[in-house]
Design a protein around this motif. Structure first.
Motif, short mmCIF file in Angstrom:
data_model
loop_
_atom_site.label_atom_id
_atom_site.label_comp_id
_atom_site.label_asym_id
_atom_site.label_seq_id
_atom_site.Cartn_x
_atom_site.Cartn_y
_atom_site.Cartn_z
N UNK A 50 -25.69 16.81 36.61
CA UNK A 50 -26.06 15.48 37.07
C UNK A 50 -26.77 15.75 38.09
N UNK A 51 -27.34 16.99 38.69
CA UNK A 51 -28.33 17.21 39.57
C UNK A 51 -29.33 18.17 38.98
N UNK A 52 -29.52 18.36 37.65
CA UNK A 52 -30.73 18.62 37.20
C UNK A 52 -30.62 20.08 36.76
N UNK A 53 -29.44 20.85 37.29
CA UNK A 53 -29.31 22.41 37.36
C UNK A 53 -28.70 22.71 35.86
N UNK A 81 -21.94 23.93 43.54
CA UNK A 81 -23.10 23.40 44.12
C UNK A 81 -23.84 22.93 42.76
N UNK A 82 -24.75 21.83 43.16
CA UNK A 82 -25.46 21.31 42.05
C UNK A 82 -24.77 20.86 40.82
N UNK A 83 -23.43 20.39 41.09
CA UNK A 83 -22.71 19.92 39.96
C UNK A 83 -22.18 20.90 39.03
N UNK A 84 -22.15 22.14 39.39
CA UNK A 84 -21.79 23.43 38.35
C UNK A 84 -20.64 23.70 38.59
N UNK A 109 -16.48 17.08 39.95
CA UNK A 109 -16.42 15.70 40.68
C UNK A 109 -17.33 14.96 40.61
N UNK A 110 -18.65 15.38 40.34
CA UNK A 110 -19.78 14.59 40.13
C UNK A 110 -20.10 14.59 38.55
N UNK A 111 -19.16 14.90 37.86
CA UNK A 111 -19.66 14.67 36.20
C UNK A 111 -19.70 13.12 35.98
N UNK A 112 -20.54 13.16 35.00
CA UNK A 112 -20.73 11.82 34.51
C UNK A 112 -19.49 11.00 33.78
#
Length: 334
Positions: free
Chosen positions: A142-145, A107-110, A80-83
């Motif tokens: 998107x959160x750098x993970x 968690x962390x857009x993974x 749901x946080x994907x670009x």
């Protein structure tokens, strides 16, 4: 002093030199000698035969990939946080002619096989519900993970089991590779990836990304989609030259390594202010509005990421001496 986005970074000198070298008469569109080198060069890099298209933007790469993998009546599973969900202005739905994005958490857009299975379990196999055709993951997220190869492979195995394609949004693919310490092959097709949007603009390019297909037969229709979308440049050699220049001498990896190391300097100074573990070149911090204002008053530029959070991105060209003042300022916040 600018840590707003790696999109704003300067172009690598080797890229400018390569574009100048390509500034000669050659065949238009993608019939030139530079474009003709891409398949072989990227096939060698990925240790398998690939088919490649240059495109001008990451949005174009993502959307053309998804259009190749999912029909208009189908669905793509993503975070749901994907670009592709939050930052592409409905372009995936537009280019796929209406395919639906189905959203999962993590968690962390993974994404994980568990979150994907839970979402798949809500879909009935009947004509009244949109049916999934692909999964899309972002690496680095998107959160750098970073998805490690085994994590990609777990999702790839689920995709294969369910008869789904797997797309990787690799806007920061080089940063993910450097962190994971693995080969491009292990991160992609060996782990079940069908198509990769391979980012270069954030990593020293001017305006060129690579759309890499690991499954034969997908590229041909994508050529027509690229043209129909107005993305077929008549002087495509300038895009191909950028990609080749960054691949040469592993510049793309050196650039990513420098950016990751710079982000690690900031992370070391941030301590418990970190929202997420820093694995690539993005740093997410907990800062109050007053603290953010104090940092900006010292000349540092960054992005507000929701209430009480900030995002800082280190670019390929920023040196340790450029970054230490920011790290010191963050540490001084207490």
């Amino acid at each position: 002093m600018r840590f707003f986005s790696d999109n704003a970074a300067p172009v690598h000198p080797a890229v400018l030199a390569a574009m100048a070298e390509a500034d000669v008469l050659d065949t238009a569109y993608d019939g030139d000698r530079w474009s003709g080198m891409l398949d072989a060069r990227l096939s060698a890099l990925f240790e398998t035969e690939v088919e490649t298209l240059w495109v001008p933007t990451g949005t174009a790469a993502n959307c053309l990939a998804l259009a190749a993998l999912c029909p208009p009546h189908g669905a793509v599973l993503c975070h749901h946080d994907a670009h592709i969900q939050n930052d592409e202005c409905g372009a995936p739905e537009f280019y796929t002619h209406g395919a639906k994005l189905l959203l999962a958490g993590g968690e962390g857009a993974k994404l994980t096989p568990e979150t994907l299975r839970a979402l798949l379990g809500t879909i009935r196999k009947d004509v009244h519900q949109v049916q999934p055709h692909a999964i899309s993951i972002t690496n680095a997220t998107e959160y750098g993970l970073v998805y490690r190869p085994d994590e990609v492979a777990a999702i790839g195995a689920l995709a294969a089991e369910q008869g789904l394609a797997l797309h990787m949004d690799g806007a920061r693919f080089a940063n993910a590779l450097v962190h994971a310490g693995c080969s491009p092959a292990d991160m992609t097709w060996r782990a079940g990836v069908t198509a990769l949007s391979m980012g270069f603009v954030k990593n020293g390019g001017m305006g060129a990304e690579a759309l890499v297909f690991f499954k034969r037969g997908l590229v041909e229709a994508s050529r027509y989609r690229r043209k129909r979308a107005g993305l077929l440049f008549s002087k495509g050699r300038y895009l191909a030259a950028q990609i080749l220049a960054l691949l040469e001498e592993d510049r793309w990896l050196a650039n990513a390594r420098n950016a990751n190391e710079g982000a690690a300097l900031i992370a070391a100074a941030a301590g418990d202010r970190l929202v997420h573990t820093v694995e690539a070149n993005e740093v997410f911090l907990r800062v109050s509005a007053e603290e953010a204002a104090a940092l900006r008053a010292k000349g540092f530029d960054f992005y507000d990421w929701g209430p009480g959070e900030a995002r800082l991105v280190v670019s390929w060209n920023q040196r340790a001496e450029d970054i230490r003042p920011l790290a010191e300022a963050i540490a001084a916040l207490g």
